[in-house]
Scaffold this motif. Sequence first.
Motif, short mmCIF file in Angstrom:
data_model
loop_
_atom_site.label_atom_id
_atom_site.label_comp_id
_atom_site.label_asym_id
_atom_site.label_seq_id
_atom_site.Cartn_x
_atom_site.Cartn_y
_atom_site.Cartn_z
N TRP A 150 0.82 -1.21 0.00
CA TRP A 150 0.00 0.00 0.00
C TRP A 150 0.86 1.27 0.00
CZ3 TRP A 150 -4.76 -0.73 3.78
CH2 TRP A 150 -5.62 -1.68 3.22
N ALA B 103 0.98 3.66 -2.94
CA ALA B 103 -0.05 4.68 -3.17
C ALA B 103 0.36 6.04 -2.64
CB ALA B 103 -1.37 4.24 -2.52
N THR C 206 -2.87 1.41 -7.07
CA THR C 206 -2.80 0.99 -5.67
C THR C 206 -3.70 1.85 -4.79
OG1 THR C 206 -0.51 0.31 -6.01
CG2 THR C 206 -1.25 0.54 -3.74
#
Length: 304
Positions: free
Chosen positions: A37, A40, A274
């Motif tokens: 993550w 992102a 993402t």
Amino acid sequence: MLNMRRERIKRVLPLLAMTVPFFLLVVTFSYVPLWGWYIAFVKYFPGESVINSEFVGFKYFAQIFSAGSQFENAMRNTLVFSAVGLILSPLPLLFAILVNEVRWKRFKQFVQIVTSFPNFISWIIVYSICFTFLSVDEGVINRLLVNLHILDKPFDFLATSWLTWFLQSLISIWKSLGWSAIIYLAAIASIDPEQYQAAEVDGAGRLQQIRHILIPGVMPTFAVLFLLNIGNMLSNGFDQYYVFNNPLVHPKIDVLDTYMYRLGLVQLNFPLSTAIGVFKSAVSVILVFTANMIYKKVNGKGII
């Protein structure tokens, strides 16, 4: 007292040790990937170091809602397919009740096998089957309708935009109905037979037994599955909508999962892809807890 505690620990310790491998598997495959993550929040390009990439904060999350018509279109289609799935979610329960009422055991087993089998067919094969039946040139249904003079010329079912939502929902139901009904059949089997016997003594017919015993007995299972489906409203899946996609139906079949695929693996925009995945996960968690809170207020107890 001390000896009793030691004996209890000796009994429980092997059981706890047996759960360790499964706990490690959950952590490895469910929580370790969450490190991804971080993409992102950085200006990342494939081949570069994620750690050394420039940190940009919530820049890509802001781009989600300013991405233009493609994201809005994918979100609309995702919500439409999910809404149709929620509306039709009682169908597996109804099918399970009908199957349960069949008294011919061999026929009952035959129906369960035939209706569950499509769940194990890949979407590529499902598309091939649909193409065989629905294609314009050699489609069995088209030839039948033309020969019966119901249609003047073949109709392109797989390339008609306005038909896409209905057709894809129908195909999805066909593929998952039998398999989804297995859960309800298991819940029906767990109902105490003495309840039916007591109802028969009181003069209740079969329909009354279904209404007052069977349906209340499987409602907790239905509630759990319904709440989980609400949590997955933004996750329709990828395979079905990817294989059935074509330029003519793209505006009606493009969902968030296929949109993320194009952003990440086609356009190599991994950060934005993402960010959409993180957004989906966050919304899913919020939906699950919200639905559980509402269910808890209405029913007095929740699933979480």
